[in-house]
Design a protein around this motif. Structure first.
Motif, PDB file in Angstrom:
ATOM      1  N   ALA A 183      -4.028   0.573  16.357  1.00 22.08           N
ATOM      2  CA  ALA A 183      -3.888  -0.124  15.078  1.00 22.08           C
ATOM      3  C   ALA A 183      -2.453  -0.062  14.561  1.00 22.08           C
ATOM      4  O   ALA A 183      -1.565   0.544  15.177  1.00 22.08           O
ATOM      5  N   LYS A 184      -2.266  -0.688  13.405  1.00 21.61           N
ATOM      6  CA  LYS A 184      -0.949  -0.711  12.779  1.00 21.61           C
ATOM      7  C   LYS A 184      -0.644   0.612  12.094  1.00 21.61           C
ATOM      8  O   LYS A 184       0.489   1.100  12.123  1.00 21.61           O
ATOM      9  N   PHE A 185      -1.666   1.199  11.435  1.00 22.84           N
ATOM     10  CA  PHE A 185      -1.491   2.454  10.708  1.00 22.84           C
ATOM     11  C   PHE A 185      -2.414   3.531  11.284  1.00 22.84           C
ATOM     12  O   PHE A 185      -3.546   3.254  11.698  1.00 22.84           O
ATOM     13  N   LYS A 186      -1.903   4.753  11.312  1.00 22.02           N
ATOM     14  CA  LYS A 186      -2.758   5.903  11.587  1.00 22.02           C
ATOM     15  C   LYS A 186      -3.214   6.443  10.230  1.00 22.02           C
ATOM     16  O   LYS A 186      -2.378   6.847   9.406  1.00 22.02           O
ATOM     17  N   VAL A 187      -4.537   6.447   9.992  1.00 19.41           N
ATOM     18  CA  VAL A 187      -5.082   6.808   8.677  1.00 19.41           C
ATOM     19  C   VAL A 187      -5.864   8.111   8.785  1.00 19.41           C
ATOM     20  O   VAL A 187      -6.781   8.241   9.608  1.00 19.41           O
ATOM     21  N   TYR A 188      -5.491   9.067   7.956  1.00 13.71           N
ATOM     22  CA  TYR A 188      -6.209  10.342   7.868  1.00 13.71           C
ATOM     23  C   TYR A 188      -7.042  10.352   6.580  1.00 13.71           C
ATOM     24  O   TYR A 188      -6.492  10.260   5.477  1.00 13.71           O
ATOM     25  N   ILE A 189      -8.362  10.459   6.736  1.00 16.68           N
ATOM     26  CA  ILE A 189      -9.263  10.564   5.587  1.00 16.68           C
ATOM     27  C   ILE A 189      -9.729  12.019   5.501  1.00 16.68           C
ATOM     28  O   ILE A 189     -10.461  12.504   6.381  1.00 16.68           O
ATOM     29  N   GLU A 224       5.517  14.649   1.263  1.00 19.82           N
ATOM     30  CA  GLU A 224       6.852  14.409   0.703  1.00 19.82           C
ATOM     31  C   GLU A 224       7.656  13.439   1.570  1.00 19.82           C
ATOM     32  O   GLU A 224       8.300  12.515   1.052  1.00 19.82           O
ATOM     33  N   GLU A 225       7.636  13.653   2.876  1.00 23.09           N
ATOM     34  CA  GLU A 225       8.406  12.826   3.806  1.00 23.09           C
ATOM     35  C   GLU A 225       7.473  12.321   4.907  1.00 23.09           C
ATOM     36  O   GLU A 225       7.518  12.806   6.048  1.00 23.09           O
ATOM     37  N   PRO A 226       6.632  11.356   4.581  1.00 25.30           N
ATOM     38  CA  PRO A 226       5.639  10.887   5.562  1.00 25.30           C
ATOM     39  C   PRO A 226       6.294  10.031   6.657  1.00 25.30           C
ATOM     40  O   PRO A 226       7.213   9.264   6.382  1.00 25.30           O
ATOM     41  N   PRO A 227       5.813  10.193   7.877  1.00 15.34           N
ATOM     42  CA  PRO A 227       6.297   9.306   8.958  1.00 15.34           C
ATOM     43  C   PRO A 227       5.886   7.867   8.679  1.00 15.34           C
ATOM     44  O   PRO A 227       4.959   7.597   7.904  1.00 15.34           O
ATOM     45  N   GLU A 228       6.557   6.942   9.314  1.00 16.87           N
ATOM     46  CA  GLU A 228       6.226   5.532   9.132  1.00 16.87           C
ATOM     47  C   GLU A 228       4.866   5.238   9.778  1.00 16.87           C
ATOM     48  O   GLU A 228       4.486   5.851  10.770  1.00 16.87           O
ATOM     49  N   ASN A 229       4.128   4.317   9.182  1.00 19.85           N
ATOM     50  CA  ASN A 229       2.827   3.872   9.698  1.00 19.85           C
ATOM     51  C   ASN A 229       1.757   4.979   9.680  1.00 19.85           C
ATOM     52  O   ASN A 229       0.888   5.029  10.550  1.00 19.85           O
ATOM     53  N   VAL A 230       1.847   5.874   8.700  1.00 19.57           N
ATOM     54  CA  VAL A 230       0.824   6.905   8.504  1.00 19.57           C
ATOM     55  C   VAL A 230       0.352   6.846   7.059  1.00 19.57           C
ATOM     56  O   VAL A 230       1.160   6.714   6.131  1.00 19.57           O
ATOM     57  N   MET A 231      -0.974   6.920   6.886  1.00 17.96           N
ATOM     58  CA  MET A 231      -1.548   6.887   5.535  1.00 17.96           C
ATOM     59  C   MET A 231      -2.538   8.046   5.396  1.00 17.96           C
ATOM     60  O   MET A 231      -3.318   8.324   6.307  1.00 17.96           O
ATOM     61  N   PHE A 232      -2.469   8.720   4.244  1.00 20.99           N
ATOM     62  CA  PHE A 232      -3.419   9.778   3.917  1.00 20.99           C
ATOM     63  C   PHE A 232      -4.311   9.314   2.765  1.00 20.99           C
ATOM     64  O   PHE A 232      -3.806   8.794   1.761  1.00 20.99           O
ATOM     65  N   ILE A 233      -5.607   9.519   2.931  1.00 23.12           N
ATOM     66  CA  ILE A 233      -6.553   9.237   1.845  1.00 23.12           C
ATOM     67  C   ILE A 233      -7.350  10.521   1.593  1.00 23.12           C
ATOM     68  O   ILE A 233      -8.122  10.963   2.440  1.00 23.12           O
ATOM     69  N   VAL A 290       1.076  13.663  13.344  1.00 20.30           N
ATOM     70  CA  VAL A 290       1.392  12.444  12.589  1.00 20.30           C
ATOM     71  C   VAL A 290       2.680  11.785  13.081  1.00 20.30           C
ATOM     72  O   VAL A 290       2.905  10.590  12.851  1.00 20.30           O
ATOM     73  N   LYS A 291       3.531  12.567  13.763  1.00 20.68           N
ATOM     74  CA  LYS A 291       4.803  11.990  14.237  1.00 20.68           C
ATOM     75  C   LYS A 291       4.600  10.989  15.367  1.00 20.68           C
ATOM     76  O   LYS A 291       5.487  10.182  15.658  1.00 20.68           O
ATOM     77  N   TYR A 292       3.401  11.033  16.013  1.00 21.09           N
ATOM     78  CA  TYR A 292       3.139  10.105  17.113  1.00 21.09           C
ATOM     79  C   TYR A 292       2.640   8.770  16.560  1.00 21.09           C
ATOM     80  O   TYR A 292       1.868   8.724  15.595  1.00 21.09           O
ATOM     81  N   ALA A 293       3.059   7.677  17.171  1.00 24.92           N
ATOM     82  CA  ALA A 293       2.716   6.332  16.699  1.00 24.92           C
ATOM     83  C   ALA A 293       1.228   6.045  16.937  1.00 24.92           C
ATOM     84  O   ALA A 293       0.605   6.633  17.829  1.00 24.92           O
ATOM     85  N   PRO A 294       0.652   5.122  16.151  1.00 25.52           N
ATOM     86  CA  PRO A 294      -0.750   4.734  16.374  1.00 25.52           C
ATOM     87  C   PRO A 294      -0.928   4.147  17.775  1.00 25.52           C
ATOM     88  O   PRO A 294      -0.014   3.521  18.316  1.00 25.52           O
ATOM     89  N   THR A 295      -2.112   4.350  18.341  1.00 26.72           N
ATOM     90  CA  THR A 295      -2.367   3.877  19.702  1.00 26.72           C
ATOM     91  C   THR A 295      -2.889   2.446  19.734  1.00 26.72           C
ATOM     92  O   THR A 295      -2.574   1.685  20.646  1.00 26.72           O
ATOM     93  N   THR A 332       0.833  -1.207   0.000  1.00 32.65           N
ATOM     94  CA  THR A 332       0.000   0.000   0.000  1.00 32.65           C
ATOM     95  C   THR A 332       0.868   1.258   0.000  1.00 32.65           C
ATOM     96  O   THR A 332       1.992   1.255   0.513  1.00 32.65           O
ATOM     97  N   SER A 333       0.328   2.339  -0.571  1.00 30.42           N
ATOM     98  CA  SER A 333       1.029   3.612  -0.629  1.00 30.42           C
ATOM     99  C   SER A 333       0.774   4.416   0.646  1.00 30.42           C
ATOM    100  O   SER A 333      -0.137   4.098   1.422  1.00 30.42           O
ATOM    101  N   HIS A 334       1.547   5.473   0.842  1.00 32.64           N
ATOM    102  CA  HIS A 334       1.345   6.334   2.006  1.00 32.64           C
ATOM    103  C   HIS A 334       0.257   7.388   1.751  1.00 32.64           C
ATOM    104  O   HIS A 334      -0.207   8.027   2.694  1.00 32.64           O
TER     105      HIS A 334
END
Length: 575
Positions: free
Chosen positions: A118-124, A144-153, A111-116, A37-39
Motif C-alpha cells: 500500500a501507499k501508507f503503513k498504518v499502525y492501529i 515526534e519525527e515520523p518516517p514518511e508514509n507511516v500513520m499511527f492511529i 517503521v523505517k521500512y517502506a510499505p510493501t 491526513t495527519s501522521h
C-alpha cells in the motif's frame, strides 16, 4: 461458514456507515479527499462507539486505489485485502497484551521500512492507555519525527491515562455515546434486512440497556434473537437485559401511589426474587418519575415521554402523584443508588427506600426535627442514616399492618416513639430469653450459627428476606435467641405465630433435638442481657466469682463471661 456475531457482520465498511459520529466521519473524509491526513490520530470515547471501525476505514481510505470523495471503494485489491485482514501494511496491535518497551521498540525499528503493498503503513494501537511509561517514552520519539508514509492511529476508552506529550502530537477525536434513536434505526435496518419480526418496545429496551454503545446493542440483540429462536419479543428482551416487566413496575408504583408499604415491599421482594438488578430497578423508578413529571406538566413536554416505559396503567395513576412528591422520590432513589454501588446489603437499602417513598411524611418529620441537617448520602455515613431511620421504620410498622388490612388509622392516634418502644417490650418473651441465658454456652451458639444457613434455605423467598437481618446471639441446648437489626422485622415475625413455629420446627430438625426460637430486637439485646446478669447471678458462687473477677479485673471480657455463664463453665487461667 461458522456463525458470525451481528456486530462483526454489520461492522461499518465506509465512513457513511458509521452511526452517530457525523462530525468525526465528515472531518476524516475531507482530510482523505484533500490528501491532508495527519501522521497520528487519537480516537477516544466509550466502548462500542466506532473508534476501531473508523481506524480501519481510515487505513483503507488512505491506501485505496480508487477513493471516492474520501471514502474507500471496497472493490480494489487494497480494500479487499484490508477487509479480509490480509493487508500486511495495516498492523493492529492490542496494547493490553503488548504494553512493554520491547514491543514498541520493535515497532520503532520496523517503521523505517517502506510499505510493501500500500501507499501508507498504518499502525492501529487499541487500548493504548495500557502502555507502560517506558513504552510511551519509546513511542514518543517516533511520533515526534515520523518516517514518511507511516500513520499511527491510537484508540482508547481512557484518554486521561495518556501522557500529554503523546496527545499533543496527535489529532484528537472524541467519540460520543450514540443516541438511542440512532441505535434504534440501525437495529431496525438490520432486522428488516434479515426479515425478522420484532417488537418495537423490545428494541427500545435493548437500546436503553446498550447505554450508547452500538456494539453492545447488537450483542444484546443477538442474544435476544437466540433466546427467542430468531424472533424478537418484549418478553425475550426483558429476560435478556434484566429489565422489569410492565406488570412489575406498575404493581410497585401503584403501591407507592396508594401509600401502602406492605404491598410495595411484597412487590419489591417479587422483583428481586425474579433476578432483577437492584441498580437497574432504581434506574427504572427514576425513568418512570421523569415521565410522570413530564405528563403532569400539561405542556408540550409530555410529548417527550418515553413510550416504552409509560404504559396506560402508569398514566392512570399519574394523578396520584404531584410533582413535589415525584421530585422527593427521585432524590431518595438517587441517594440510595450511591449506597448500592458501595454496599453488599442491597436488599436492605431497597427495603428502606421502599418504606420511605411510600410514606413521604417520614422525611417531612425528620426535616422538621433537624431543619439544618444536610441529608446523608455518601457511603461513609450510610450506616448512620440507617440507624436514624430505624425508629421511623419501626413507627410505620403498625400503620403497615393497619393499611394492609384495609383500614385507616387517624393521625392523632398514631403511636409516639416511646409508646412504640413499650409496644416492643410487650412483644418480648423475656421468660423464654432468660431460660436460654440460664443455660447458654459458647458451643451451643457456634452450633446454632453453623446450621443457620441451612435454616435459611428451608424458608420461602419472602421469609428469607425478613430473616436476612437476623442472627443468633445466644444459645443453649434447647433454645436460641435471635436478634433482629430492625424492630420492624422483629415485630412482623414475632406476630406471625405460624412462621415462628416453623422456625422452631426446622431448627429442631437440623439440631436433632427440641429447640425453641426466641426473638429480640438487637437494639434491646444489651439491656436484656444486662438485666439478666444483674438479677440472676448464682449467689452460691458469688464469692468465687468475685475472687476471679479480682484476679482478672483488667480484662472486661472475662468479667462479662463470668457474669453471664458462671464460674462452673468459665475456667480462668493465667497466661
Amino acid at each position: 461458514m461458522a456463525y458470525q456475531a451481528l456486530y462483526r457482520v454489520w461492522r461499518p465498511q465506509t465512513f457513511s456507515d458509521v452511526i452517530g459520529q457525523d462530525v468525526i466521519t465528515q472531518t476524516l473524509r475531507n482530510a482523505v479527499a484533500s490528501q491532508m491526513t495527519s501522521h497520528a490520530y487519537l480516537f477516544s470515547g466509550p466502548r462500542g462507539t466506532g473508534k476501531t471501525s473508523c481506524a480501519k476505514i481510515l487505513a483503507k481510505a488512505v491506501n485505496c486505489l480508487n477513493p471516492q470523495d474520501g471514502e474507500p471503494c471496497n472493490k480494489c485489491e487494497i480494500c479487499l485485502a484490508a477487509n479480509e485482514n490480509r493487508l500486511n501494511d495495516v498492523i493492529e496491535i492490542d496494547a493490553a497484551s503488548n504494553n512493554g518497551v520491547e514491543e514498541i521498540r520493535d515497532i520503532r525499528d520496523k517503521v523505517k521500512y517502506a510499505p510493501t503493498e500500500a501507499k501508507f503503513k498504518v499502525y492501529i494501537i487499541d487500548e493504548v492507555h495500557m502502555l507502560s511509561q517506558g513504552a510511551f517514552n519509546a513511542l514518543l520519539k517516533t511520533l515526534e519525527e515520523p518516517p514518511e508514509n507511516v500513520m499511527f492511529i491510537l484508540a482508547t476508552t481512557e484518554p486521561q491515562k495518556i501522557p500529554a506529550t503523546i496527545i499533543s502530537r496527535t489529532q484528537s477525536f472524541n467519540f460520543r455515546r450514540i443516541s438511542r434513536q440512532d441505535i434504534l434505526k440501525r437495529m431496525e435496518f438490520i432486522l428488516n434486512d434479515k426479515n425478522i419480526e420484532y417488537d418495537d418496545e423490545a428494541l427500545n429496551i435493548i437500546a436503553a440497556s446498550a447505554e450508547g454503545g452500538m456494539r453492545d446493542a447488537l450483542s444484546i440483540l443477538d442474544q435476544a434473537l437466540s433466546y427467542g429462536d430468531d424472533s424478537l419479543t418484549l418478553k425475550n428482551a426483558q429476560e435478556v437485559t434484566g429489565a422489569l416487566s410492565n406488570e412489575q413496575i406498575v404493581s410497585y408504583m401503584t403501591a407507592i401511589a396508594d401509600n401502602k408499604p406492605a404491598q410495595a415491599l411484597t412487590s419489591l421482594y417479587q422483583i428481586l426474587a425474579s433476578g432483577r438488578s437492584a441498580l437497574r430497578f432504581t434506574e427504572m423508578i427514576i425513568r418512570v418519575c421523569r415521565n410522570l413529571i413530564l405528563y403532569n406538566s400539561n405542556s408540550d413536554l409530555s410529548k417527550q415521554m418515553d413510550s416504552s416505559v409509560m404504559t396506560q396503567e402508569l398514566l392512570d395513576i399519574a394523578n396520584k402523584f404531584d410533582n413535589a412528591r415525584l421530585f422527593y422520590i427521585v432524590d431518595q432513589v438517587s441517594a440510595t443508588q450511591k449506597n448500592l454501588k458501595n454496599s453488599n446489603q442491597t436488599d436492605i437499602y431497597m427495603e428502606i427506600l421502599t418504606v420511605k417513598i411510600s410514606e413521604p411524611q417520614v422525611e417531612q418529620v425528620a426535616s422538621q426535627q433537624n431543619p439544618t441537617e444536610v441529608p446523608v448520602s455518601d457511603n461513609d455515613n450510610g450506616n448512620l442514616e440507617l440507624d436514624k431511620l430505624r425508629d421511623e421504620v419501626s413507627h410505620l410498622q403498625n400503620e403497615v399492618k393497619t393499611l394492609s388490612n384495609g383500614t385507616t388509622k387517624p393521625a392523632a392516634t398514631q403511636p409516639t416513639k416511646k409508646a412504640h418502644h413499650r409496644n416492643n417490650n410487650n412483644r418480648l418473651n423475656k421468660t423464654a430469653i432468660y431460660k436460654v441465658l440460664s443455660n447458654a454456652t459458647k458451643n451451643d451458639l457456634v452450633a446454632a450459627r453453623d446450621i443457620w444457613p441451612d435454616l435459611m434455605s428451608m424458608l420461602s423467598i419472602t421469609q428469607r428476606a425478613m430473616m436476612k437481618v437476623a442472627e443468633p446471639v445466644a444459645a443453649s441446648s434447647d433454645g436460641i435467641v435471635v436478634a433482629f437489626d430492625y424492630a420492624m422485622w422483629f415485630e412482623q415475625v414475632q406476630d406471625d405465630t405460624g412462621f415462628l413455629q416453623e422456625l422452631s420446627d426446622n431448627t429442631s430438625k437440623l439440631m436433632k433435638k427440641d429447640c425453641q426460637i426466641v426473638l429480640v430486637p438487637k437494639v434491646d439485646w444489651p439491656k436484656i442481657r444486662k438485666e439478666y446478669i444483674d438479677n440472676n447471678i448464682d449467689l452460691s458462687n458469688k464469692d468465687n466469682v468475685k475472687s476471679k473477677k479480682e484476679t482478672k479485673k483488667t480484662d472486661p471480657t472475662v468479667d462479662e463471661a463470668l457474669k453471664l455463664f458462671g464460674d462452673d463453665i468459665v475456667d480462668v487461667k493465667d497466661d
